[in-house]
Design an enzyme around this catalytic site. Structure first.
Site, short mmCIF file in Angstrom:
data_model
loop_
_atom_site.label_atom_id
_atom_site.label_comp_id
_atom_site.label_asym_id
_atom_site.label_seq_id
_atom_site.Cartn_x
_atom_site.Cartn_y
_atom_site.Cartn_z
N GLY A 82 8.29 5.64 -0.02
CA GLY A 82 9.50 6.61 -0.05
C GLY A 82 9.36 6.24 1.79
O GLY A 82 9.19 4.92 1.97
N SER A 109 7.41 6.25 5.32
CA SER A 109 5.67 6.89 5.34
C SER A 109 5.31 7.89 7.05
O SER A 109 5.02 8.14 6.40
CB SER A 109 4.44 5.38 5.59
OG SER A 109 5.26 4.87 6.95
N CYS A 146 3.11 1.76 -2.05
CA CYS A 146 4.62 0.78 -0.65
C CYS A 146 3.79 1.63 0.60
O CYS A 146 2.99 1.66 0.97
CB CYS A 146 5.61 1.75 -1.35
SG CYS A 146 6.48 0.33 -0.34
N ARG A 165 3.19 -3.34 7.97
CA ARG A 165 4.53 -2.63 7.35
C ARG A 165 5.91 -3.68 7.51
O ARG A 165 6.00 -4.02 8.34
CB ARG A 165 4.76 -1.20 8.59
CG ARG A 165 5.06 -0.03 8.27
CD ARG A 165 5.79 1.14 8.72
NE ARG A 165 6.32 2.15 8.51
CZ ARG A 165 7.54 2.41 9.35
NH1 ARG A 165 6.78 2.08 11.20
NH2 ARG A 165 8.26 3.33 8.88
N ILE A 185 10.28 -2.55 -2.43
CA ILE A 185 11.58 -2.17 -1.30
C ILE A 185 11.17 -1.94 0.06
O ILE A 185 10.06 -1.02 0.08
CB ILE A 185 11.75 -1.09 -1.89
CG1 ILE A 185 12.69 -1.15 -3.38
CG2 ILE A 185 13.17 -0.03 -1.01
CD1 ILE A 185 12.36 0.41 -4.44
N HIS A 201 6.52 -1.28 -6.54
CA HIS A 201 6.24 -0.10 -7.05
C HIS A 201 6.28 0.43 -8.75
O HIS A 201 7.02 0.13 -9.27
CB HIS A 201 8.06 1.22 -6.92
CG HIS A 201 8.27 1.49 -5.53
ND1 HIS A 201 8.66 2.07 -5.10
CD2 HIS A 201 8.66 0.47 -4.12
CE1 HIS A 201 8.57 2.56 -3.73
NE2 HIS A 201 8.82 1.53 -3.42
N GLU A 250 6.20 2.43 -10.63
CA GLU A 250 6.67 3.56 -11.35
C GLU A 250 7.89 2.69 -11.48
O GLU A 250 8.69 3.55 -12.77
CB GLU A 250 6.70 4.35 -10.92
CG GLU A 250 8.03 3.98 -9.14
CD GLU A 250 7.56 3.99 -8.31
OE1 GLU A 250 6.70 2.77 -8.19
OE2 GLU A 250 8.02 4.07 -6.83
#
Ligand code: GLN
Length: 203
Positions: free
Chosen positions: A48, A50, A80, A109, A138, A182, A184
């Site tokens: 998302g 951070s 992430c 980052r 991403i 990611h 997921e």
């Protein structure tokens, strides 16, 4: 009995992780309050933003309880933005970047460059017994430095032919796992990284 795996549900791709947890044979539990930590066997901190998640952790008074639970052995998987939140040090963080800071890693980052918002790369996951996958990155961080207690599980290469560099994108420190990509949303609805987390890290 099925393991109860929490997903920190303040911001980010919570739903995709819940699905991955269920597909991996565990029970998915939303975590928003300190009390929720008492009933879970493991926790996923999703991708998302951070800085936003960090601010919400502060507002919901979750930073210290999370530090304590993780130090006491709660298995945790940060993906992430979640990786950034676990890191002890952040390069190129915002001025008010909050982290839980339990993992002995320094992450950069937006490491692959802001202009490269997202990309896919083949990734060798044989270290976790999973073969090769197409991983989605991403605005991803990478691990720039790690303590001697941190084990590298996967890396990717960047740069041009004359100057190739390898960057760590999956690492484990005891019961903490962190991924730049990611897991997921792996192609073909494969959830090998979640399965590894639930089976091995949270065993
Ligand atoms: N770049 C984002 C951050 O700093 C992380 C991106 C992600 O989680 N997909 O929080």
């Amino acid at each position: 009995m099925k393991k109860r795996v929490g997903v920190l549900a303040l911001q980010g791709d919570v739903r995709e992780h819940s699905r991955a947890i269920q597909k991996s044979g565990a029970l998915s539990v939303s975590v928003r309050r300190q009390e929720d930590l008492a009933s879970i066997d493991a926790l996923i901190i999703p991708g998302g933003e951070s800085t936003t998640i960090g601010k919400l952790l502060r507002i919901f008074e979750l930073i210290d309880p999370l530090k304590k639970s993780i130090s006491d052995g709660l298995p945790v998987f940060g993906t992430c933005a979640g990786m950034i939140l676990l890191a002890k040090d952040v390069i190129d963080g915002s001025h008010d970047q909050e982290t839980i800071g339990t993992m002995d890693i320094t992450v950069r980052r937006n490491a692959f460059g802001r202009q490269v918002d997202s990309f896919e790369k083949p990734l060798d996951l044989s270290n976790i017994g999973a073969g090769s996958v197409t991983a989605v990155f991403i605005r991803a961080p990478w691990i720039e430095k790690q303590g001697s207690n941190v084990q590298t599980l996967a890396s990717v290469e960047s740069g041009h032919e004359s100057r190739r560099e390898s960057h760590i994108v999956l690492a484990r420190q005891d019961r903490q796992l962190a991924a730049s990509f990611h897991p997921e949303i792996l192609e073909g609805q494969r959830y090998e990284v979640h399965e590894y987390f639930i089976r091995e890290v949270a065993s």
